[in-house]
Design a protein around this motif. Structure first.
Motif, short mmCIF file in Angstrom:
data_model
loop_
_atom_site.label_atom_id
_atom_site.label_comp_id
_atom_site.label_asym_id
_atom_site.label_seq_id
_atom_site.Cartn_x
_atom_site.Cartn_y
_atom_site.Cartn_z
N ARG A 199 0.84 -1.19 0.00
CA ARG A 199 0.00 0.00 0.00
C ARG A 199 0.89 1.25 0.00
NH1 ARG A 199 -5.19 -1.39 -1.34
NH2 ARG A 199 -3.76 -2.39 -2.77
N GLU A 200 0.54 2.22 -0.85
CA GLU A 200 1.35 3.44 -0.98
C GLU A 200 0.53 4.66 -0.58
OE1 GLU A 200 3.16 5.92 -4.68
OE2 GLU A 200 3.82 3.82 -4.52
N VAL A 201 1.10 5.46 0.31
CA VAL A 201 0.44 6.69 0.75
C VAL A 201 0.23 7.62 -0.44
CG1 VAL A 201 0.64 8.73 2.22
CG2 VAL A 201 1.41 6.51 3.08
N GLY A 202 -1.00 8.16 -0.55
CA GLY A 202 -1.32 9.06 -1.65
C GLY A 202 -1.81 8.34 -2.88
N ASN A 203 -1.73 7.01 -2.87
CA ASN A 203 -2.20 6.23 -4.00
C ASN A 203 -3.25 5.24 -3.50
OD1 ASN A 203 -2.57 4.89 -6.41
ND2 ASN A 203 -0.49 4.08 -6.54
N SER A 204 -2.82 4.04 -3.10
CA SER A 204 -3.77 3.06 -2.57
C SER A 204 -4.19 3.39 -1.13
CB SER A 204 -3.18 1.65 -2.65
OG SER A 204 -1.87 1.61 -2.12
N ILE A 205 -3.39 4.18 -0.43
CA ILE A 205 -3.79 4.68 0.89
C ILE A 205 -4.41 6.05 0.69
CG2 ILE A 205 -2.98 5.47 3.14
CD1 ILE A 205 -0.88 3.30 3.10
N ILE A 206 -5.71 6.16 0.93
CA ILE A 206 -6.42 7.40 0.62
C ILE A 206 -6.52 8.34 1.82
CG2 ILE A 206 -7.73 6.55 -1.35
CD1 ILE A 206 -9.94 5.73 0.49
N GLU A 207 -6.47 7.79 3.03
CA GLU A 207 -6.43 8.57 4.26
C GLU A 207 -5.56 7.81 5.24
OE1 GLU A 207 -10.14 9.83 6.05
OE2 GLU A 207 -11.16 9.67 4.11
N ASN A 208 -4.88 8.56 6.14
CA ASN A 208 -4.09 7.83 7.14
C ASN A 208 -3.92 8.63 8.41
OD1 ASN A 208 -1.08 8.84 7.52
ND2 ASN A 208 -1.62 9.22 5.36
N GLU A 209 -3.74 7.91 9.48
CA GLU A 209 -3.38 8.48 10.78
C GLU A 209 -2.09 7.79 11.24
OE1 GLU A 209 -6.64 8.26 13.48
OE2 GLU A 209 -7.98 9.43 12.22
N LEU A 210 -1.15 7.68 10.32
CA LEU A 210 0.13 7.05 10.61
C LEU A 210 1.09 8.06 11.22
CD1 LEU A 210 0.54 5.09 7.25
CD2 LEU A 210 -0.26 4.16 9.43
N GLN A 211 1.93 7.58 12.11
CA GLN A 211 2.94 8.46 12.69
C GLN A 211 4.25 7.70 12.86
OE1 GLN A 211 1.24 9.65 16.44
NE2 GLN A 211 2.03 7.86 17.52
N TYR A 212 5.33 8.44 12.76
CA TYR A 212 6.65 7.84 12.91
C TYR A 212 7.05 7.88 14.38
CZ TYR A 212 11.63 6.98 12.43
OH TYR A 212 12.89 6.45 12.56
N ASN A 213 7.48 6.76 14.90
CA ASN A 213 7.90 6.67 16.30
C ASN A 213 9.42 6.56 16.35
OD1 ASN A 213 5.13 6.50 17.13
ND2 ASN A 213 5.17 4.35 16.53
N TYR A 214 10.05 7.55 16.99
CA TYR A 214 11.49 7.51 17.12
C TYR A 214 11.90 6.51 18.20
CZ TYR A 214 11.56 11.67 14.23
OH TYR A 214 11.41 12.55 13.18
N PRO A 215 13.15 6.03 18.13
CA PRO A 215 13.61 5.10 19.18
C PRO A 215 13.33 5.68 20.56
CG PRO A 215 15.24 5.25 17.44
CD PRO A 215 14.20 6.29 17.14
N SER A 216 12.73 4.88 21.43
CA SER A 216 12.21 5.38 22.69
C SER A 216 13.14 5.06 23.86
CB SER A 216 10.83 4.77 22.96
OG SER A 216 10.37 5.14 24.23
N ASP A 217 13.25 6.06 24.76
CA ASP A 217 13.96 5.85 26.03
C ASP A 217 12.96 5.58 27.16
OD1 ASP A 217 16.47 6.23 24.90
OD2 ASP A 217 16.32 8.41 25.10
N GLU A 218 11.68 5.48 26.80
CA GLU A 218 10.65 5.22 27.80
C GLU A 218 10.89 3.87 28.46
OE1 GLU A 218 5.85 4.25 28.05
OE2 GLU A 218 6.79 4.80 26.15
N PRO A 219 10.69 3.79 29.78
CA PRO A 219 10.87 2.50 30.46
C PRO A 219 9.94 1.43 29.89
CG PRO A 219 10.70 4.28 32.05
CD PRO A 219 10.34 4.87 30.72
N ILE A 220 10.50 0.31 29.52
CA ILE A 220 9.74 -0.80 28.96
C ILE A 220 10.20 -2.09 29.61
CG2 ILE A 220 9.26 -2.17 26.88
CD1 ILE A 220 9.66 0.33 25.22
N SER A 221 9.25 -2.92 30.01
CA SER A 221 9.59 -4.22 30.57
C SER A 221 8.70 -5.29 29.96
CB SER A 221 9.44 -4.23 32.10
OG SER A 221 8.10 -4.00 32.48
#
Length: 332
Positions: A199-221
Motif C-alpha cells: 500500500r502506498e500513501v497518496g495512491n492506494s492509501i487514501i487517508e491515514n493516521e500514521l505516525q513515525y515513532n522515534y527510538p524510545s527511552d521510555e521505560p519498557i519491561s
C-alpha cells in the motif's frame, strides 16, 4: 471506474439472496473472540405471497446463516460467513451478525472433567462441528461445568495467554500471527498464511493516521510466563519497570530461554517505526494477521512491513473502504 458489487445470502426457513445493500459494516481483529458485522437493506421487501419482513412469522430471523460477498464488478470475495444475531425494526432494516463463535456461545457444557489433557485434545473433545487448529500444549487436569464453549476459550486466553478466533470457519487457538505455510507445525494442514499487501500513501492509501515513532527511552519491561507440562508456571521479567509492560506466554520454556525472548521483545518495542491506521480501497481484501508493506514517497520514514491488528470494512453509498490498524513490524 469501479462499480460496486455485493451478494448477501441468508439461509433459514428458505434461502434469500440480496444483490443490493444500503450499507455493510464488518469489524475483525485477533483481539476479539467474536467477529461481528451488520447490513442495512430496504425495510419493505415483498416476496410472492406477501411481506417477508413485516410478519408475525418472519422469513429472516435470529440464528439464520448469512454469507456476505463484496467487491467490484465482476468480482466478489467472501468477507463474512456467520449467523444472524439481531433483526431490527427500523427503516432501513438493520441485520446484525456474528461469526461461528456465536454457535459456541450457544453450546453448553453440562459437565466435563479429565485428569490430564492438552489444549488441542480439550478443544477436540468439546467441539465437533468445526475443524480445530490448536497448540498441542499440556495443561494437566481440567474440569468445567455449566459453561459455554466460548467461556472455555475465554478461560484459556486469560490463564494460558492463547488467542482464539475463527478464520474461514476453522477455529484457531494459539498465537495472534502466523507467517508459515501452515498455522502450526504439529501436522495440521489447514493453510492460514499471512499474506503481504503493498500500500502506498497518496495512491492506494487514501487517508491515514500514521505516525513515525522515534527510538524510545521510555521505560519498557517484558514479563514472560511459561506453562510447564506438570501444570506449574515459570515467570521472569526483563527491562525497566515504571513504564510500558508487555506479557508474553509460552509453554515449557526455561528461564534462560524466556530471558532471551524478553530481551529481544524489549529491543523490538524500543525500535523506531510507524504506528496508527489508514484507509484503503477494497480492491485487495486485507485481514488481521496479514503483513502490510507500506511506503510513502513524500516521507522516507513511513516505510516497512507491519502486521495488521484489526480491519473495519465499509461498503455502501460512499464506496468500498477498509480501515486498517497496524501492530508491530512483521519482518516478512
Amino acid at each position: 471506474m469501479f462499480i460496486l458489487k455485493s451478494k448477501i445470502t441468508i439461509i433459514g426457513s428458505d434461502t434469500f439472496v440480496f444483490t443490493s445493500v444500503n450499507e455493510c459494516k464488518i469489524q475483525k481483529s485477533w483481539k476479539n473472540l467474536t467477529q461481528k458485522g451488520s447490513i442495512k437493506i430496504a425495510r419493505k421487501i415483498t416476496w410472492i405471497g406477501g411481506d417477508g419482513l413485516v410478519s408475525d412469522k418472519p422469513l429472516i430471523k435470529r440464528g439464520d446463516k448469512i454469507k456476505v460477498e463484496l467487491g467490484y464488478e465482476p468480482n466478489l470475495t467472501t468477507y463474512f460467513d456467520g449467523y444472524i444475531t439481531k433483526v431490527g425494526i427500523n427503516n432501513p432494516l438493520e441485520i446484525e451478525f456474528e461469526d461461528s463463535m456465536w454457535k459456541l456461545k450457544q453450546q453448553m457444557i453440562e459437565k466435563y472433567s479429565v485428569k490430564k489433557t492438552t489444549i488441542k485434545a480439550l478443544l477436540n473433545d468439546l467441539i465437533t462441528d468445526y475443524k480445530i487448529v490448536a497448540v498441542d500444549a499440556d495443561i494437566g487436569k481440567f474440569s468445567v461445568s455449566n459453561s459455554s464453549v466460548s467461556q472455555v476459550l475465554e478461560y484459556i486466553e486469560k490463564n494460558y495467554g492463547l488467542i482464539s478466533y475463527f478464520v474461514d470457519n476453522v477455529l484457531y487457538c494459539g498465537m495472534a500471527y502466523y507467517t508459515g505455510d501452515t498455522a502450526y507445525t504439529s501436522g495440521d494442514s489447514v493453510k492460514f498464511k499471512s499474506k503481504s499487501v503493498y500500500r502506498e500513501v497518496g495512491n492506494s492509501i487514501i487517508e491515514n493516521e500514521l505516525q513515525y515513532n522515534y527510538p524510545s527511552d521510555e521505560p519498557i519491561s517484558v514479563k514472560c510466563i511459561s506453562m510447564n507440562s506438570d501444570n506449574t508456571k515459570t515467570e521472569t521479567s526483563y527491562g525497566i519497570s515504571g513504564g510500558t509492560v508487555r506479557t508474553l506466554h509460552f509453554f515449557n520454556k526455561s528461564e534462560t530461554e524466556m530471558n532471551k525472548l524478553a530481551k529481544n521483545e524489549v529491543a523490538s518495542l524500543q525500535a523506531d517505526g510507524i504506528s496508527g491506521s489508514f484507509k484503503t480501497f477494497g480492491d485487495i481484501q486485507i485481514n488481521f494477521g496479514d503483513s502490510i508493506d507500506i511506503y510513502d514517497p513524500q516521507n522516507e520514514n513511513i516505510k516497512g512491513s507491519y502486521f495488521v491488528d484489526a480491519v473495519e470494512y465499509y461498503f455502501g453509498v460512499d464506496g468500498f473502504r477498509q480501515d486498517v490498524s497496524l501492530d508491530r513490524k512483521s519482518g516478512l
